[in-house]
Design a protein around this motif. Structure first.
Motif, mmCIF file in Angstrom:
data_model
loop_
_atom_site.group_PDB
_atom_site.id
_atom_site.type_symbol
_atom_site.label_atom_id
_atom_site.label_comp_id
_atom_site.label_asym_id
_atom_site.label_seq_id
_atom_site.Cartn_x
_atom_site.Cartn_y
_atom_site.Cartn_z
ATOM 1 N N THR A 309 40.513 58.449 -23.286
ATOM 2 C CA THR A 309 41.757 59.299 -23.208
ATOM 3 C C THR A 309 42.333 59.250 -21.882
ATOM 4 O OG1 THR A 309 42.514 61.496 -23.091
ATOM 5 C CG2 THR A 309 40.391 61.190 -22.252
ATOM 6 N N CYS A 310 43.678 59.431 -21.605
ATOM 7 C CA CYS A 310 44.415 59.220 -20.435
ATOM 8 C C CYS A 310 45.450 60.434 -20.417
ATOM 9 C CB CYS A 310 44.712 57.854 -20.275
ATOM 10 S SG CYS A 310 45.782 57.295 -21.643
ATOM 11 N N THR A 311 46.237 60.520 -19.073
ATOM 12 C CA THR A 311 47.228 61.161 -18.915
ATOM 13 C C THR A 311 47.954 60.880 -18.274
ATOM 14 O OG1 THR A 311 45.371 63.233 -19.110
ATOM 15 C CG2 THR A 311 47.505 63.784 -18.158
ATOM 16 N N ILE A 312 49.458 60.785 -18.634
ATOM 17 C CA ILE A 312 50.531 60.369 -17.855
ATOM 18 C C ILE A 312 50.994 61.423 -17.018
ATOM 19 C CG2 ILE A 312 52.782 59.175 -17.683
ATOM 20 C CD1 ILE A 312 51.788 57.649 -20.179
ATOM 21 N N ILE A 313 51.266 61.538 -15.646
ATOM 22 C CA ILE A 313 51.859 62.591 -14.996
ATOM 23 C C ILE A 313 53.195 62.071 -14.755
ATOM 24 C CG2 ILE A 313 51.555 64.053 -12.844
ATOM 25 C CD1 ILE A 313 48.813 64.372 -13.460
ATOM 26 N N LEU A 314 54.237 62.758 -15.148
ATOM 27 C CA LEU A 314 55.521 62.431 -14.951
ATOM 28 C C LEU A 314 56.101 63.372 -13.714
ATOM 29 C CD1 LEU A 314 57.282 62.105 -18.705
ATOM 30 C CD2 LEU A 314 56.586 60.283 -16.954
ATOM 31 N N ARG A 315 56.722 62.390 -12.847
ATOM 32 C CA ARG A 315 57.596 63.244 -11.591
ATOM 33 C C ARG A 315 59.155 62.919 -12.082
ATOM 34 N NH1 ARG A 315 54.838 64.469 -7.344
ATOM 35 N NH2 ARG A 315 56.167 66.032 -7.450
ATOM 36 N N GLY A 316 59.765 63.847 -11.444
ATOM 37 C CA GLY A 316 61.291 63.549 -11.679
ATOM 38 C C GLY A 316 62.094 64.933 -11.113
#
Length: 485
Positions: A309-316
């Motif tokens: 499993t993996c998690t993408i952490i989005l910034r913006g």
């Protein structure tokens, strides 16, 4: 002598709106053109975005055809078919939603003169079915298969497919960065590639480039207790107890979400009491750490043994921007999944459409009768994709299409629009690649929708459903006035 007055047979309730025959068909076709106008300008790398505001004033900025059509409240019954195919394309392949809508509308537009001349719809439908069949067969013939054994080569292919899917989105500027990230994320999953194992968390603030991929589970910090500041922020090889006990007051939803993710990833099972803490019910992972991301603290479980499993952490910066990024990543993730499962690709950028158009046009000249005209119309309709790509980029579409036709006639089968240099280019060499399943699905869905709309020649609307308000005219003030009929 009494003349018998024939009483008109009233079959439907008063006020029922029926329209039938050719005018009905034409009006349905026109309605579909309007839908296509809504998404027409979003196609391709130079496409524009749409800003939709719903009834509550929430603004959504999007470039994804399916998202736009979902948010438009379409009431015209025939035009709803186009919305449906865009959705089905989104669910099935994830990308190419704008193309599907455009193709279906263009098929109808090319057929309009034939319908007006009174050509029977069934004839048209038959021709379209055979044209689609031929086109799909042709795509399967010319698509390029990629070797799966060579991991490095497969990875490069996937990155290119992801980059093509992102070309037309807001994040096209960072597509190298994101396509690597998406491929990385999908590669971490196991064989079945379950989408829900890729979590996407949005954290406001920071630059887009600060987004990162966590190999494991990540969630907002949900622990706080006396003296927790003094505790170490990082544990190696911890054991994880998943308790269904309220250790602190916090929204149950967050806790539940954390638990479910953790069980899937780290193993272990959820315990309701603290009594039976044996080794086999505890989860494990390599590293647990707490990290500051933006204004929030996040907990990361990395290196989980059980799951991929993996998690993408989005910034913006802006919230809308991050939502649109999430949608674009979703498209790219879907495309990468498809490319892993079906390892054949075609060149994008209007190249495959031009090749099919040429092939069908040549084929149509070999058959007699009306079919010749109709398959020719199908071939002409396919050119809408490269034409629209040119229009959106502000090029002279006629000029470029003439060049493309000449090139394809000479056998340059992967030539498509080159958006960067206002010319044509071999898009296979330029690495504008798409999984062939995307195009196959788009063609079949679009021609299905076109046939469906053609086969309808009458719409019967029930008056009651179309007018809101209580049945019976809703003229009540409690006075019981006689109705003026």
């Amino acid at each position: 002598m009494l003349t018998e007055c024939p009483t008109p047979v009233i079959l439907l309730k008063e006020g029922t709106d029926t329209s039938q025959g050719v005018p009905q068909l034409i009006s349905n076709i026109n309605a579909c053109q309007v839908i296509a106008e809504a998404v027409r300008t979003t196609l391709g790398p130079r496409g524009m975005d749409k800003l939709m505001v719903d009834g509550r004033g929430k603004a959504t900025i999007s470039n994804d055809g399916a998202t736009i059509l979902k948010l438009l409240d379409v009431v015209h019954p025939a035009a709803k078919t186009l919305v449906d195919i865009a959705r089905s394309q989104d669910a099935e392949v994830g990308d190419g939603t704008t193309s599907v809508t455009l193709l279906a509308a263009e098929f109808l537009k090319q057929l309009k003169p034939y319908v007006e001349e009174g050509l029977h719809p069934q004839t048209i439908i038959r021709a379209f079915r055979s044209a689609t069949h031929l086109a799909v067969k042709k795509i399967r013939e010319i698509s390029v298969t990629v070797k799966k054994d060579d991991k490095k080569e497969q990875r490069e292919l996937l990155v290119k497919c992801a980059a093509t899917a992102m070309n037309s989105k807001l994040i096209a500027g960072q597509k190298e960065f994101f396509s690597e990230m998406v491929v990385e994320a999908v590669m971490m999953l196991d064989e079945l590639l379950p989408l829900k194992m890729i979590g996407i968390k949005k954290v406001q603030g920071g630059a887009l480039e600060e987004s990162h991929l966590v190999a494991g589970v990540a969630f907002k910090k949900t622990f706080s207790y006396a003296g927790f500041e003094m505790q170490p922020k990082r544990y190696d090889q911890p054991k994880i107890a998943l308790l269904n006990v309220e250790l602190e007051l916090k929204a149950e939803k967050d806790n539940a979400e954390v638990r479910v993710k953790s069980v899937e990833a780290c193993g272990g099972s959820i315990q309701t009491s603290v009594g039976s803490m044996t080794d086999d019910v505890l989860g494990r992972c390599e590293v647990f750490e707490e990290v500051q991301v933006g204004g929030e603290r996040y907990n990361f479980f990395k290196g989980c043994p059980r799951s991929h499993t993996c998690t993408i952490i989005l910034r913006g910066g802006a919230e809308q921007f991050m939502e649109e990024t999430e949608r674009s990543l979703h498209d790219a993730i879907m495309i990468v999944r498809r490319a892993i499962k079906n390892d054949s690709i075609v060149a994008g950028g209007g190249a495959i459409e031009m090749e099919l158009s040429k092939y069908l046009r040549d084929y149509s000249r070999t058959i007699p009768g009306k079919q010749q005209l109709l398959i020719g119309a199908y071939a002409k309709a396919l050119e809408i994709i490269p034409r629209q790509l040119c229009d959106n980029a502000g090029f002279d579409a006629t000029n470029i299409l003439n060049k493309l036709r000449a090139k394809h006639a000479q056998g340059g089968m992967w030539y498509g629009v080159d958006v960067n240099n206002e010319d044509i280019a071999d898009n296979y060499l330029a690495c504008v690649w798409e999984p062939s399943i995307v195009r196959i699905n788009a063609l079949t869905a679009a021609s299905e929708a076109a046939c469906l709309i053609l086969s309808v020649d009458e719409t019967i609307k029930n008056p009651r459903s179309s007018v809101d308000g209580p049945p019976g005219g809703g003229r009540g003030r409690g006075r019981g006035r006689p109705h003026a009929h």
